[in-house]
Motif scaffolding. Sequence first.
Motif: not given
Length: 654
Positions: A52-72
């Motif tokens: 579930x946690x990994x699915x969250x990471x995939x979701x916020x990456x696909x959603x371009x959530x650049x408030x998250x350091x890793x995605x940015x």
Amino acid sequence: MIPEIGYFALVLAMALSLLLCIFPLWGAHTGNLRLMRAAPSLAVGQCVFVLFSFAILIYITLADDFTVAYVAHHSSSTLPWYYKVTSTWGGHEGAILLWLVMQSSWTALVALMSKSIPWVLRARVLGVLGFLGVGFMLYTLWMSSPFERLLPYYPVEGRDLNPLLQDPGMIIHPPLLYMGYVGLSVSFSFAIAALLTGKLDNTWAKWSRPWTMVAWGFLTLGITIGSWWAYSELGWGGWWFWDPVENASLMPWLVATALLHSLAVTEKRGVFKSWTVLLAITAFSLCLLGTFIVRSGIIVSVHAFATDPDRGLYILLFLAVVVGGSLALYAARVSQVRSEGRYQFFSREVALWVNNIFLVVATLVVFLGTLLPMIHKELGLGSISIGVPFFNQMFSILIVPFALLLGIAPMLRWKQNKLPPLAKKWLVILMATITITAAWLFGSFETVAPLTFVASALAVWIMLSTAVDFAQKVSTQQRLSEGLKRLGLSYWAMVLGHVGIAFVIAGVTITSAYSVERSVRMQPGDTASLNEYEYRFEGVKEIVGPNYTGHAGVVTVLKNNEKVTELHAEKRLYNIGMQFMTEAAVDDGFFRDLYLALGEQLGGGAWSLRIYHKPYVRWMWLGGLLIAFAGFIVLADKRYRKSPSKGNQQEATS
């Protein structure tokens, strides 16, 4: 809020993993069946929360959530969606979370698919896996969380994924490699559980063997795909052998290969028990060492992901605890281990033991060649370089006796053999090997170096020996169908593995000896020849990708004035990071590859190009696929899915 949910899911998984580490081990120690029965539910629960946690990471990456350091830091809005998914393990924090996904998944699979194992052994295996999960989850939550925010100030656009990782091979290479790495933790856990139980009989080897085979298959597949990625992506027409990070995956593969052979002997003959346990501990320890090499920042490589010494220190301490604790337990219990079977010098047991020695020596060569320069530098003794010639020379020495054994060992029987009948058979195979190798090489190439002949002959020797052994086993029955039915899946795995090794040896030997390359300056309409092929430069066209622009050099390849193919080699400029990347063009074939890389633009409309002709290079990866498949077919073996015996059920409650 969504990233915080992903982090909280990891916290819950950590809590369940901690309980998994405590309850079953204490239950096995006290004979409390209720605590032992809690282990499967805890294992599945922690897996659900990690997924579930990994699915969250995939979701916020696909959603371009650049408030998250890793995605940015590792994605961008222009990145194609499939590379956005890849970016979730393209950086350090995401890669560690992927490791957790694999760790929790393997643990859940062991819990669900080991119902026929006695409860005491099953509980201890899951308890050890729970301990390993605690170590990596603590590391993730404490030092490598991919859910950290950049609030209140965050970028409107991400930094994009490393262009080297924007390749189809990197979509599947890391997950496969991690499946192999973490899968060897199951073998390790079975070995530690057997030591804790104090019963190093054939049972633990039988149940550990299929898990080891599958993990070894995934590791083989991951290494093979990684080699293919380096060949196609780096743009220099080779492959990335002997890079320190590649060596980090090769070392556990070598020891795991030795472990598979040793497990077979322990299961069938009841010998090599202590050696098998030591190999299981060593294989997973080398996986942790490889993680330290990649994540500590002590090396510089296109594969390295981190430069934080604190993270490296944590992994080093965890490695010390795991390795030190397991070796201490091994030292305490090894004196109780007694081999049951007896055998003479000229037997399959000895052949497999010698095979193990060669694999372990090869591991030591890679270990010293990889780590000695790092240690030398860290001790302030200056920089030393151990490069490709060292590895090639040492492996050239080791491969000869190793390959000879691959042909000899399958024909040997357990316990003892008579030499004269086998010697006559081997002499015939040897003469046939020399004849076939000579016809093959001298019929294909103008000159043949002695070392090339010997190495190619080793590949032919393995193939012929395997074919003769197969024919002999099938011919013992009156009907071919009956002979094939008598061959178990373990035998088919051995055949595929040995044939795969032969293909790898042949591919590496021929492509190393006969690959040719040429760097040319060409204008549109110019031609260049290499071997029997003619390359005509048609010009350069502009290309526009989702997150890059660039040029593609168009080259028509002719043979005997007939068109063979058209190659499009690209030079890309990625928009966000302004990084240049070469995308080579390859016309692949079973017997040769035509490889083209576009260089720099020169004056007067000319371009530099590099042309390669690489014979038999595909045989390396074909061999790797065959070896990997050998590890997977054991899943169909019904022996490992039998119901527990009455004695086993009684043992669980004792």
